[in-house]
Write an enzyme that holds these catalytic residues in place. Structure first.
Site, PDB file in Angstrom:
ATOM      1  N   ALA A  97       0.813  -1.215   0.000  1.00  0.00           N
ATOM      2  CA  ALA A  97       0.000   0.000   0.000  1.00  0.00           C
ATOM      3  C   ALA A  97       0.847   1.265   0.000  1.00  0.00           C
ATOM      4  O   ALA A  97       0.320   2.366   0.158  1.00  0.00           O
ATOM      5  CB  ALA A  97      -0.946   0.002   1.209  1.00  0.00           C
ATOM      6  N   GLY A  98       2.156   1.131  -0.154  1.00  0.00           N
ATOM      7  CA  GLY A  98       3.025   2.293  -0.140  1.00  0.00           C
ATOM      8  C   GLY A  98       3.232   2.868   1.241  1.00  0.00           C
ATOM      9  O   GLY A  98       3.554   4.049   1.387  1.00  0.00           O
TER      10      GLY A  98
ATOM     11  N   ASP B 183      12.297   5.448   4.224  1.00  0.00           N
ATOM     12  CA  ASP B 183      11.364   4.558   4.910  1.00  0.00           C
ATOM     13  C   ASP B 183      11.943   4.009   6.197  1.00  0.00           C
ATOM     14  O   ASP B 183      11.294   4.001   7.244  1.00  0.00           O
ATOM     15  CB  ASP B 183      10.968   3.407   3.982  1.00  0.00           C
ATOM     16  CG  ASP B 183      10.202   3.882   2.759  1.00  0.00           C
ATOM     17  OD1 ASP B 183       9.809   5.074   2.727  1.00  0.00           O
ATOM     18  OD2 ASP B 183      10.011   3.082   1.837  1.00  0.00           O
TER      19      ASP B 183
ATOM     20  N   SER C 120       5.678  -1.297   4.688  1.00  0.00           N
ATOM     21  CA  SER C 120       5.612  -2.527   5.479  1.00  0.00           C
ATOM     22  C   SER C 120       6.969  -3.223   5.523  1.00  0.00           C
ATOM     23  O   SER C 120       7.331  -3.813   6.552  1.00  0.00           O
ATOM     24  CB  SER C 120       4.545  -3.463   4.910  1.00  0.00           C
ATOM     25  OG  SER C 120       4.823  -3.782   3.548  1.00  0.00           O
ATOM     26  N   SER C 121       7.726  -3.168   4.433  1.00  0.00           N
ATOM     27  CA  SER C 121       9.031  -3.836   4.428  1.00  0.00           C
ATOM     28  C   SER C 121      10.009  -3.135   5.361  1.00  0.00           C
ATOM     29  O   SER C 121      10.787  -3.790   6.070  1.00  0.00           O
ATOM     30  CB  SER C 121       9.598  -3.892   3.006  1.00  0.00           C
ATOM     31  OG  SER C 121       9.761  -2.605   2.459  1.00  0.00           O
TER      32      SER C 121
ATOM     33  N   TYR D  34      10.517   1.280 -10.984  1.00  0.00           N
ATOM     34  CA  TYR D  34      11.170   2.069  -9.927  1.00  0.00           C
ATOM     35  C   TYR D  34      12.658   2.208 -10.240  1.00  0.00           C
ATOM     36  O   TYR D  34      13.232   3.297 -10.157  1.00  0.00           O
ATOM     37  CB  TYR D  34      10.954   1.389  -8.575  1.00  0.00           C
ATOM     38  CG  TYR D  34      11.448   2.174  -7.377  1.00  0.00           C
ATOM     39  CD1 TYR D  34      10.575   2.959  -6.636  1.00  0.00           C
ATOM     40  CD2 TYR D  34      12.776   2.113  -6.974  1.00  0.00           C
ATOM     41  CE1 TYR D  34      11.018   3.674  -5.532  1.00  0.00           C
ATOM     42  CE2 TYR D  34      13.222   2.821  -5.874  1.00  0.00           C
ATOM     43  CZ  TYR D  34      12.340   3.597  -5.158  1.00  0.00           C
ATOM     44  OH  TYR D  34      12.795   4.298  -4.059  1.00  0.00           O
TER      45      TYR D  34
END
Length: 388
Positions: free
Chosen positions: A126-127, A175, A130-131, A227
């Protein structure tokens, strides 16, 4: 619940491994308020932590073995030998925690093994990083259990290395830093070149505002070719312009830089987005620090147009969220995350959130899209130890 229940994670650990965990840790997903595809260009970003977290119950081992289990997957325990960990050897979700262990050991940290059980409420694909939440929670737990004393910014760097080299996804540093370093009630203004940070207060509720996250349910992956193409194009632009990174192109020198690129149309678009996006981050910081929060709305929408038209990482579902929300009275909206799917954010008056949400749902239904998932984003805590 936005955070996986700590007691349940610990109970599941005992059932899986037949022993007590040495502790339980949590690391959040993130929303990026502004500053997209700037982190791998040494630029500025402004994420904040979500209350949605990945929780890990962990026990230290001394036999060079790593055992991994996820409550969110229909799979058993995976057991790995630390001495055989190498980039490209893990092909599923275990590459993320295994990559963290590999990166720690490659950096000279004496990690001797672990039993790890994970559960997460961060939506995958979902952007919302989570990773990164998975990587950071494992890194923090192992740093604590092996008394490594690694500063949070270094943990983020090691997690980025795990994702870049071990997993093979060319992500920037935002992130992992957001998950490791954010504070509740604040957005994190991060300079990705020197990793300096400033916590910017962000109490939207006190101002009668809400920030909605709209998960389009269009799944994406950072390790796909698109990407990587954008990142390679940015690096080409920097090389053609004779700078270390696109961060070095000043906003007031953008027109001259674009003219220098001549017929490189695609590179021109990428350069224009990165340089203007860095400037948008600085504008949002200045507005928030001046108490002019509502005025960031148009800057968010402007950022979406740049991501859609110049960087070309949007999709029909993301565009529908932004266009519909703004038409329904939202102050601003944009996609968040790497793009090609995932989520959008919507800044709206608290009194307008139901109207905006219903308008977006109706637009998705009319277009034949899968119904979106919408929730309010409130700046939460960064990674932390939950129990001893």
């Amino acid at each position: 619940m936005s955070t996986a229940p700590t007691a349940q994670v610990a109970d599941d650990f005992r059932a899986l491994y037949g022993t007590e965990p040495d502790g339980v840790w949590a690391a959040p997903g993130r929303v990026n308020l502004i500053g997209e595809h700037t982190d791998y260009n040494d630029g500025f970003v402004m994420p904040f932590a979500l209350p949605h977290s990945t929780v890990a119950a962990v026990a230290r081992r001394t036999d060079g073995r790593l055992r991994l289990h996820s409550a969110d997957l229909d799979a058993g325990v995976t057991e790995l030998d630390l001495d055989t960990l190498a980039p490209g050897t893990d092909r599923d979700w275990t590459a993320y925690p295994a990559g963290v262990v590999w990166a720690l050991r490659e950096a000279g940290h004496p990690v001797t093994g672990a039993d790890i059980h994970l559960a997460s409420t961060v939506p995958t694909g979902a952007g919302l990083s989570s990773s990164a939440a998975l990587e950071v929670v494992v890194a923090l737990a192992l740093s604590d259990l092996h008394a490594l004393g690694i500063p949070r910014w270094k943990l983020a760097r090691l997690c980025q290395r795990a994702e870049n080299v071990y997993v093979g996804a060319p992500t920037g540093i935002m992130d992992q830093t957001a998950s490791a370093c954010c504070e509740a009630g604040h957005a994190l203004f991060l300079d990705t070149r020197d990793l300096s940070t400033r916590q910017i207060p962000l109490d939207l509720a006190a101002e009668g505002l809400r920030l909605l996250v709209v998960d389009t349910r269009v799944r994406h992956t950072h390790s796909d070719g698109e990407y990587g193409k954008r990142r390679a194009g940015c690096e080409k632009g920097a090389a053609l312009l004779g700078v270390d990174a696109l961060r070095d192109i000043p906003y007031d020198g953008l027109d001259e830089a674009l003219a220098t690129l001549g017929d490189e149309a695609e590179v021109r678009r990428l350069v224009r987005h990165v340089v203007t996006e860095d400037q948008r981050v600085e504008r949002v910081v200045a507005l928030l620090e001046a108490g002019r929060t509502r005025e960031i709305g148009p800057v968010l929408t402007e950022g979406h147009a740049s991501l859609r038209d110049d960087f070309r990482v949007s999709c029909p579902e993301l565009d529908t969220v932004v266009d519909t929300a703004v038409a329904a009275g939202a102050l601003g909206a944009r996609m968040t995350g790497g793009g090609f799917g995932g989520s959008a954010i919507v800044l709206a008056e608290a009194t307008d959130t139901d109207l905006v949400t219903k308008a977006v749902e109706a637009a998705f239904a009319a277009a034949g899209f899968t119904a979106p998932r919408t929730f309010e984003a409130v700046p939460g805590e960064g990674a932390r130890r939950v129990t001893r």
